[in-house]
Design a protein around this motif. Structure first.
Motif, PDB file in Angstrom:
ATOM      1  N   VAL A 236       0.796  -1.216  -0.023  1.00 29.85           N
ATOM      2  CA  VAL A 236      -0.070  -0.110   0.059  1.00 29.85           C
ATOM      3  C   VAL A 236       0.791   1.343   0.167  1.00 29.85           C
ATOM      4  O   VAL A 236       0.288   2.454  -0.103  1.00 29.85           O
ATOM      5  N   GLY A 237       2.097   1.155   0.054  1.00 31.45           N
ATOM      6  CA  GLY A 237       3.157   2.301   0.030  1.00 31.45           C
ATOM      7  C   GLY A 237       3.073   3.122   1.274  1.00 31.45           C
ATOM      8  O   GLY A 237       3.761   4.353   1.272  1.00 31.45           O
ATOM      9  N   HIS A 238       2.698   2.615   2.449  1.00 26.53           N
ATOM     10  CA  HIS A 238       2.611   3.419   3.742  1.00 26.53           C
ATOM     11  C   HIS A 238       3.817   2.727   4.811  1.00 26.53           C
ATOM     12  O   HIS A 238       3.689   1.500   4.624  1.00 26.53           O
ATOM     13  N   ASP A 239       4.331   3.561   5.332  1.00 25.95           N
ATOM     14  CA  ASP A 239       5.360   3.049   6.354  1.00 25.95           C
ATOM     15  C   ASP A 239       4.887   3.181   7.671  1.00 25.95           C
ATOM     16  O   ASP A 239       4.759   4.412   8.393  1.00 25.95           O
ATOM     17  N   PHE A 240       4.278   2.270   8.485  1.00 28.77           N
ATOM     18  CA  PHE A 240       3.937   2.378   9.719  1.00 28.77           C
ATOM     19  C   PHE A 240       4.906   2.359  10.777  1.00 28.77           C
ATOM     20  O   PHE A 240       4.295   2.225  12.133  1.00 28.77           O
ATOM     21  N   SER A 241       6.111   2.068  10.547  1.00 26.41           N
ATOM     22  CA  SER A 241       7.041   1.546  11.535  1.00 26.41           C
ATOM     23  C   SER A 241       7.090   2.740  12.706  1.00 26.41           C
ATOM     24  O   SER A 241       7.743   2.118  13.615  1.00 26.41           O
ATOM     25  N   ASN A 242       6.960   3.897  12.501  1.00 21.86           N
ATOM     26  CA  ASN A 242       7.216   5.014  13.311  1.00 21.86           C
ATOM     27  C   ASN A 242       5.866   5.447  14.010  1.00 21.86           C
ATOM     28  O   ASN A 242       5.820   6.405  14.838  1.00 21.86           O
ATOM     29  N   TYR A 243       4.874   4.772  13.611  1.00 17.44           N
ATOM     30  CA  TYR A 243       3.443   4.916  14.423  1.00 17.44           C
ATOM     31  C   TYR A 243       3.532   4.515  15.941  1.00 17.44           C
ATOM     32  O   TYR A 243       4.203   3.887  16.316  1.00 17.44           O
ATOM     33  N   LYS A 244       2.569   5.093  16.598  1.00 16.09           N
ATOM     34  CA  LYS A 244       2.367   5.065  17.950  1.00 16.09           C
ATOM     35  C   LYS A 244       2.381   3.476  18.236  1.00 16.09           C
ATOM     36  O   LYS A 244       1.314   2.909  17.777  1.00 16.09           O
ATOM     37  N   ALA A 245       3.423   2.789  18.933  1.00 13.46           N
ATOM     38  CA  ALA A 245       3.372   1.365  19.248  1.00 13.46           C
ATOM     39  C   ALA A 245       2.088   0.774  19.825  1.00 13.46           C
ATOM     40  O   ALA A 245       1.702  -0.261  19.261  1.00 13.46           O
ATOM     41  N   SER A 246       1.541   1.517  20.707  1.00 18.04           N
ATOM     42  CA  SER A 246       0.297   0.881  21.415  1.00 18.04           C
ATOM     43  C   SER A 246      -0.820   0.811  20.581  1.00 18.04           C
ATOM     44  O   SER A 246      -1.744  -0.040  20.768  1.00 18.04           O
ATOM     45  N   THR A 247      -0.994   1.822  19.793  1.00 18.93           N
ATOM     46  CA  THR A 247      -2.011   1.800  18.774  1.00 18.93           C
ATOM     47  C   THR A 247      -1.961   0.781  17.695  1.00 18.93           C
ATOM     48  O   THR A 247      -2.835   0.106  17.337  1.00 18.93           O
ATOM     49  N   ILE A 248      -0.859   0.746  17.269  1.00 18.39           N
ATOM     50  CA  ILE A 248      -0.397  -0.458  16.218  1.00 18.39           C
ATOM     51  C   ILE A 248      -0.585  -1.675  16.812  1.00 18.39           C
ATOM     52  O   ILE A 248      -1.295  -2.517  16.198  1.00 18.39           O
ATOM     53  N   ASN A 249      -0.300  -2.033  18.062  1.00 20.10           N
ATOM     54  CA  ASN A 249      -0.340  -3.212  18.642  1.00 20.10           C
ATOM     55  C   ASN A 249      -1.874  -3.709  18.804  1.00 20.10           C
ATOM     56  O   ASN A 249      -2.284  -4.701  18.595  1.00 20.10           O
ATOM     57  N   ARG A 250      -2.771  -2.532  19.367  1.00 17.97           N
ATOM     58  CA  ARG A 250      -3.972  -2.730  19.555  1.00 17.97           C
ATOM     59  C   ARG A 250      -4.822  -3.248  18.541  1.00 17.97           C
ATOM     60  O   ARG A 250      -5.731  -3.950  18.299  1.00 17.97           O
ATOM     61  N   ARG A 251      -4.441  -2.531  17.387  1.00 23.18           N
ATOM     62  CA  ARG A 251      -5.157  -2.849  16.039  1.00 23.18           C
ATOM     63  C   ARG A 251      -4.881  -3.990  15.348  1.00 23.18           C
ATOM     64  O   ARG A 251      -5.656  -4.877  14.826  1.00 23.18           O
ATOM     65  N   ILE A 252      -3.471  -4.531  15.460  1.00 25.22           N
ATOM     66  CA  ILE A 252      -3.293  -5.808  15.082  1.00 25.22           C
ATOM     67  C   ILE A 252      -3.789  -6.925  15.885  1.00 25.22           C
ATOM     68  O   ILE A 252      -4.237  -7.870  15.152  1.00 25.22           O
ATOM     69  N   GLU A 253      -3.562  -6.718  17.111  1.00 22.05           N
ATOM     70  CA  GLU A 253      -4.410  -7.646  18.046  1.00 22.05           C
ATOM     71  C   GLU A 253      -5.910  -7.949  17.730  1.00 22.05           C
ATOM     72  O   GLU A 253      -6.285  -9.021  17.985  1.00 22.05           O
ATOM     73  N   ARG A 254      -6.432  -6.715  17.362  1.00 25.08           N
ATOM     74  CA  ARG A 254      -7.813  -6.874  17.047  1.00 25.08           C
ATOM     75  C   ARG A 254      -8.198  -7.732  15.658  1.00 25.08           C
ATOM     76  O   ARG A 254      -9.164  -8.409  15.635  1.00 25.08           O
ATOM     77  N   ARG A 255      -7.333  -7.346  14.819  1.00 23.29           N
ATOM     78  CA  ARG A 255      -7.426  -8.212  13.499  1.00 23.29           C
ATOM     79  C   ARG A 255      -7.119  -9.639  13.817  1.00 23.29           C
ATOM     80  O   ARG A 255      -7.987 -10.427  13.115  1.00 23.29           O
ATOM     81  N   MET A 256      -6.254 -10.091  14.736  1.00 24.56           N
ATOM     82  CA  MET A 256      -6.034 -11.576  15.119  1.00 24.56           C
ATOM     83  C   MET A 256      -7.272 -12.138  15.676  1.00 24.56           C
ATOM     84  O   MET A 256      -7.522 -13.168  15.279  1.00 24.56           O
ATOM     85  N   ALA A 257      -7.710 -11.241  16.630  1.00 25.53           N
ATOM     86  CA  ALA A 257      -9.089 -11.912  17.302  1.00 25.53           C
ATOM     87  C   ALA A 257     -10.171 -11.945  16.445  1.00 25.53           C
ATOM     88  O   ALA A 257     -10.877 -12.948  16.326  1.00 25.53           O
TER      89      ALA A 257
END
Length: 339
Positions: A236-257
């Motif tokens: 998708v051409g976007h780099d999320f590596s410097n985004y807020k870690a807690s937000t990134i983790n929460r959203r990934i955990e939600r997709r996993m759930a």
């Protein structure tokens, strides 16, 4: 056929309740949808969720919705009274001619400020549920005309909750389901008979199984997170590596759930094999939050800078301010008088 009622545990924990709250909104055609939904609920299972029904009701007629819903479920069904505590394995129904909100584990009834025809009681309740319960808020949109519930599911998704919508071609009236689906924020579009099993599987994984195993994304998963960032950047051409870690983790955990994936390594493989999940995760990470002044420290710093702009300015002087682009709008240029 009337089913035997299931008991429930007393909720004394107030706002910090340990079970998810499921808000269900419907208008025209809602009664038959409610019946099919609760009939599909498995018997003899500790659901460990509470259900709150918001149905468009005529303000000047006594509702018999409580009695109707009770025919289809083993749970206790209540018409809501002001300040009623919410307990698991129970269903609560909005009374006629009230708006309803959720706060600190209780349901509050409010007299509607708008005349009939201008009210959006589903949006009103969903927003309060999202702001109070965050990721434990679940919204379901069933049959109905219009768009009530559409803004409410946006609030639920902003707070990390989950949304299910009735498949439009199975709804007696498809206006509300189609409006919700058009947001691009709906997690599952399902026929009524499939909703309870999907809901239970999600809740067990997101709130009970994960909590028991203490499975969370942490620093030890840095390599897997980097792989996810690489997959996103490549597709998708976007780099999320410097985004807020807690937000990134929460959203990934939600997709996993949502997909009942317990290990992040498994989710990396799922992303590699499922292009539509890459797009879904991308949009999940970009969900805009509409709360202004959401980061108070940043605005405190900005206030100090702005105060310096007004030093030695006269009453007729003009300050030119550029507002940078935000989640839902672009930049603009405006003039303001220093006094």
């Amino acid at each position: 056929m009337v089913k035997k009622k299931m008991g429930s545990a007393e909720n004394e924990t107030g706002k910090h309740i340990s079970f998810p709250i499921v808000g269900i909104g419907a208008s025209a055609g809602g009664i038959s949808s409610f019946g099919a939904f609760f009939s599909a609920m498995p018997e003899g299972v500790n659901i460990n969720m509470a259900f709150v029904i918001v149905q468009h009701l005529a303000p000047d007629h006594k509702s018999i919705l409580t009695e109707i819903i009770q025919r289809y479920t083993t749970m206790k069904v209540y018409e809501v009274k002001d300040g009623m505590k919410v307990e698991p394995n129970c269903t609560y129904i909005i009374p006629p001619n009230f708006d309803m909100a959720f706060i600190n584990g209780k349901l509050q009834l409010l007299e509607p400020p708008s005349p009939r025809g201008h009210r959006l009681p589903i949006d009103f309740f969903f927003r309060s549920l999202a702001h109070d319960q965050h990721e434990k808020a679940i919204g379901i949109i069933l049959s109905g005309t219009g768009s009530d519930g559409t803004q409410g599911i946006k609030a639920i998704k902003e707070e990390g909750g989950m949304v299910i919508v009735q498949k439009p071609d199975t709804a007696e009236y498809d206006g509300m389901p189609k409006s919700a689906i058009a947001t691009g924020l709906v997690d599952f579009v399902l026929p009524l008979v499939e909703m309870p099993s999907k809901l239970i599987a999600y809740a067990n994984h997101a709130f009970f199984i994960i909590n028991k195993t203490e499975l969370t994304i942490s620093q030890k998963h840095e390599n897997e997170l980097n792989k996810i960032f690489i997959i996103l950047r490549s597709n998708v051409g976007h780099d999320f590596s410097n985004y807020k870690a807690s937000t990134i983790n929460r959203r990934i955990e939600r997709r996993m759930a949502l997909h009942q994936i317990e290990m992040i390594e498994g989710y990396v493989k799922y992303l590699q094999q499922t292009p539509e999940e890459i797009d879904a995760l991308f949009h999940e990470l970009l969900i805009g939050v509409t709360n202004f002044f959401r980061d108070p420290d940043a605005f405190i710093s900005l206030e100090k800078v702005i105060q310096k702009l007004f030093v030695n300015k006269l009453a007729n002087d003009t300050i030119r301010v550029w507002t940078a682009g935000c989640s839902t709008g672009g930049g603009s240029l405006l003039n303001c008088n220093p006094h």
